[in-house]
Design an enzyme around this catalytic site. Structure first.
Site, PDB file in Angstrom:
ATOM      1  N   HIS A  30     -63.455  54.601  35.204  1.00  8.85           N
ATOM      2  CA  HIS A  30     -63.963  54.356  33.848  1.00  8.85           C
ATOM      3  C   HIS A  30     -64.232  52.863  33.693  1.00  8.85           C
ATOM      4  O   HIS A  30     -63.348  52.092  33.295  1.00  8.85           O
ATOM      5  CB  HIS A  30     -62.970  54.852  32.789  1.00  8.85           C
ATOM      6  CG  HIS A  30     -63.536  54.814  31.402  1.00  8.85           C
ATOM      7  ND1 HIS A  30     -63.412  55.849  30.512  1.00  8.85           N
ATOM      8  CD2 HIS A  30     -64.266  53.869  30.750  1.00  8.85           C
ATOM      9  CE1 HIS A  30     -64.021  55.550  29.375  1.00  8.85           C
ATOM     10  NE2 HIS A  30     -64.547  54.335  29.500  1.00  8.85           N
ATOM     11  N   HIS A  32     -67.587  50.252  32.474  1.00  9.85           N
ATOM     12  CA  HIS A  32     -68.968  50.031  32.038  1.00  9.85           C
ATOM     13  C   HIS A  32     -69.479  48.752  32.708  1.00  9.85           C
ATOM     14  O   HIS A  32     -68.849  47.691  32.565  1.00  9.85           O
ATOM     15  CB  HIS A  32     -69.023  49.878  30.523  1.00  9.85           C
ATOM     16  CG  HIS A  32     -68.510  51.086  29.793  1.00  9.85           C
ATOM     17  ND1 HIS A  32     -69.329  52.087  29.328  1.00  9.85           N
ATOM     18  CD2 HIS A  32     -67.244  51.476  29.489  1.00  9.85           C
ATOM     19  CE1 HIS A  32     -68.598  53.026  28.746  1.00  9.85           C
ATOM     20  NE2 HIS A  32     -67.323  52.679  28.831  1.00  9.85           N
ATOM     21  N   ASP A 152     -74.481  57.157  30.862  1.00  6.29           N
ATOM     22  CA  ASP A 152     -73.939  57.540  29.552  1.00  6.29           C
ATOM     23  C   ASP A 152     -74.994  57.355  28.470  1.00  6.29           C
ATOM     24  O   ASP A 152     -76.083  56.817  28.719  1.00  6.29           O
ATOM     25  CB  ASP A 152     -72.632  56.801  29.233  1.00  6.29           C
ATOM     26  CG  ASP A 152     -72.783  55.313  28.970  1.00  6.29           C
ATOM     27  OD1 ASP A 152     -73.887  54.864  28.595  1.00  6.29           O
ATOM     28  OD2 ASP A 152     -71.790  54.578  29.135  1.00  6.29           O
ATOM     29  N   GLY A 184     -69.893  55.221  22.948  1.00  2.00           N
ATOM     30  CA  GLY A 184     -70.246  54.703  21.630  1.00  2.00           C
ATOM     31  C   GLY A 184     -69.182  54.975  20.583  1.00  2.00           C
ATOM     32  O   GLY A 184     -68.022  55.249  20.908  1.00  2.00           O
ATOM     33  N   HIS A 212     -66.140  60.118  26.222  1.00  2.00           N
ATOM     34  CA  HIS A 212     -65.194  59.292  25.481  1.00  2.00           C
ATOM     35  C   HIS A 212     -64.680  60.152  24.319  1.00  2.00           C
ATOM     36  O   HIS A 212     -65.484  60.601  23.487  1.00  2.00           O
ATOM     37  CB  HIS A 212     -65.879  58.054  24.911  1.00  2.00           C
ATOM     38  CG  HIS A 212     -66.185  56.987  25.919  1.00  2.00           C
ATOM     39  ND1 HIS A 212     -67.113  57.131  26.916  1.00  2.00           N
ATOM     40  CD2 HIS A 212     -65.659  55.732  26.066  1.00  2.00           C
ATOM     41  CE1 HIS A 212     -67.156  56.015  27.635  1.00  2.00           C
ATOM     42  NE2 HIS A 212     -66.279  55.157  27.145  1.00  2.00           N
ATOM     43  N   GLU A 215     -60.259  58.347  21.369  1.00  2.00           N
ATOM     44  CA  GLU A 215     -60.099  56.883  21.378  1.00  2.00           C
ATOM     45  C   GLU A 215     -60.018  56.431  19.908  1.00  2.00           C
ATOM     46  O   GLU A 215     -58.943  56.075  19.429  1.00  2.00           O
ATOM     47  CB  GLU A 215     -61.279  56.230  22.104  1.00  2.00           C
ATOM     48  CG  GLU A 215     -61.206  54.713  22.181  1.00  2.00           C
ATOM     49  CD  GLU A 215     -62.492  54.083  22.739  1.00  2.00           C
ATOM     50  OE1 GLU A 215     -63.558  54.695  22.658  1.00  2.00           O
ATOM     51  OE2 GLU A 215     -62.404  52.925  23.228  1.00  2.00           O
ATOM     52  N   ASP A 293     -62.175  50.047  31.776  1.00  2.00           N
ATOM     53  CA  ASP A 293     -63.160  50.174  30.691  1.00  2.00           C
ATOM     54  C   ASP A 293     -64.175  49.020  30.696  1.00  2.00           C
ATOM     55  O   ASP A 293     -65.279  49.178  31.207  1.00  2.00           O
ATOM     56  CB  ASP A 293     -62.433  50.293  29.338  1.00  2.00           C
ATOM     57  CG  ASP A 293     -63.272  50.975  28.265  1.00  2.00           C
ATOM     58  OD1 ASP A 293     -64.351  51.493  28.583  1.00  2.00           O
ATOM     59  OD2 ASP A 293     -62.826  50.988  27.097  1.00  2.00           O
TER      60      ASP A 293
HETATM   61  N1  ADE Z   1     -68.826  51.567  25.580  1.00  2.00           N
HETATM   62  C1  ADE Z   1     -68.230  50.622  26.310  1.00  2.00           C
HETATM   63  N2  ADE Z   1     -66.891  50.677  26.143  1.00  2.00           N
HETATM   64  C2  ADE Z   1     -66.640  51.689  25.268  1.00  2.00           C
HETATM   65  C3  ADE Z   1     -65.487  52.236  24.677  1.00  2.00           C
HETATM   66  N3  ADE Z   1     -64.260  51.764  24.960  1.00  2.00           N
HETATM   67  N4  ADE Z   1     -65.631  53.261  23.830  1.00  2.00           N
HETATM   68  C4  ADE Z   1     -66.849  53.742  23.531  1.00  2.00           C
HETATM   69  N5  ADE Z   1     -67.976  53.265  24.047  1.00  2.00           N
HETATM   70  C5  ADE Z   1     -67.882  52.242  24.909  1.00  2.00           C
HETATM   71 ZN    ZN Z   2     -65.510  53.341  27.980  1.00  2.00          ZN
END
Ligand code: ADE
Ligand code: ZN
Length: 358
Positions: A30, A32, A152, A184, A212, A215, A293
């Site tokens: 995970h 980005h 994504d 997002g 996601h 969260e 992340d």
């Molecule tokens: N895009 C990048 N990091 C994210 C996160 N933690 N939650 C949702 N979208 C994201």
């Molecule tokens: Zn993420």
């Protein structure tokens, strides 16, 4: 949440611990890409683009980044998309991210991109993948790392954007893409039934399905990602802890939570890493993979995530080793390929774990 076990005093800490954790063969499932830009690259690209990100990136060099919550973070993240537009940009960023992961002892990584947000700012899908695949070819030649892509899409944009992203994921399946993800602001758009068709299409094309969930929104969002979208892994899933029946369901199943402790702390999902529910989730048998992340934006990396789980949340080193070994089984690759690529490296992680007990 019931309190977890009191953290044991660490037998090893500081640079020695970091080096030991670096040597643990790991995955990064995970991450980005734009959240993992090198600080100097961010400044250079932001200056070239004349982007307002420049001021924040320069400030971050001294103070780090700070975000109020997920919506604030997502708003900032959107500003990063315009920094990376040409094939050479994608190649550079992908290579730098891979080089940094390899230096952390990561042996398999699935790196997330949001192609529709780049094409909306002048990039083309072909140009983007030309750059990504040039980087991946270099990685194959030069680094002990297997690298794949995740596509994504931002959940708050119109459904047509999700459909376009899904089309890109399917079209690039022979160019390194292995999974499809929704990212997002989860509080703005949670478990959207209309996304089910996208995940069905991705699955039919042989892609892994990720989301996601849990969260910013609660356990109902995690349950919906399982029930409506049939996902293979949950990004974060932190708030699953609020529903005992859901925790028991996760523990019975094979869908892991991609736990990113520093991200959760930075966005106020948990008060601190010490209070992260991962300890209780593990105690109740929920499968977990440790990830970072957006390491640059949260001032972390995947070794640091392991280090903090050990030092602050009290997760024993041998548990971290076993999680790392098991994480190779969670790669979005066909089972035979997973076995062929990772049987040895997973055994190495098990041996690391056994040595940590000794
Ligand atoms: N895009 C990048 N990091 C994210 C996160 N933690 N939650 C949702 N979208 C994201
Ligand atoms: Zn993420």
């Amino acid at each position: 949440m019931r309190p977890g076990p009191a953290p044991r005093p660490p037998a090893v800490a500081g640079d020695a611990l970091r080096e030991r954790l670096r040597r643990l063969p790991k995955t990064e499932l995970h991450l980005h890409a734009l959240g993992a830009l090198r600080p100097a690259t961010t400044v250079e690209l932001a200056r070239r683009a004349g982007s307002p990100v420049l001021a924040a990136a320069e400030r971050a060099a001294a103070e780090g980044y700070a975000f109020d919550d997920l919506p604030h973070f997502v708003e900032f993240f959107i500003g990063l998309f315009g920094l990376v537009t040409t094939p050479a940009d994608f190649e550079r960023v992908a290579w730098e991210v891979a080089e940094d992961l390899a230096a952390l002892g990561v042996r398999y990584a699935e790196v997330r991109w949001t192609p529709t947000s780049h094409t909306a700012r002048g990039a083309t899908v072909d140009g983007m993948w030309a750059g990504l695949e040039a980087a991946r070819a270099q990685v194959e030649r030069r680094l002990p790392l297997t690298l794949r892509w995740v596509v994504d899409f931002p959940r708050s944009l119109p459904l047509a954007v999700g459909e376009a992203a899904c089309g890109i994921a399917v079209a690039t399946r022979d160019r390194g893409t292995v999974a499809f993800d929704v990212a997002g602001d989860e509080r703005a758009v949670g478990a959207e039934p209309r996304f089910a068709a996208l995940f069905r299409r991705a699955r039919a094309a042989g892609l892994g399905c990720l989301a996601h969930a849990g969260e910013a929104a609660g356990p109902e969002s995690v349950a919906a990602a399982l029930d409506l979208w049939g996902v293979d892994r949950i990004g974060h899933g932190t708030r699953a802890i609020e529903d005992a029946a859901l925790v028991a369901r996760l523990a019975r199943g094979t869908v892991p939570l991609e736990v990113c402790p520093t991200s959760n702390e930075a966005l106020g999902v948990v008060p601190s890493v010490a209070a992260h529910p991962v300890v209780e989730l593990l105690r109740r048998g929920v499968p977990v993979v440790v990830s970072s992340d957006d390491p640059t934006l949260f001032g972390t990396d995947v070794v640091r995530e392991h280090e903090r789980l050990h030092l602050e949340a009290g997760v024993p080193l041998d548990t971290l080793g076993r999680l790392a070994a098991a994480s190779f089984l969670q790669a979005s690759l066909p089972a035979a390929e997973r076995h062929e690529r990772f049987a040895d490296v997973a055994r190495e992680a098990v041996a690391w774990s056994e040595a940590a007990c000794a």
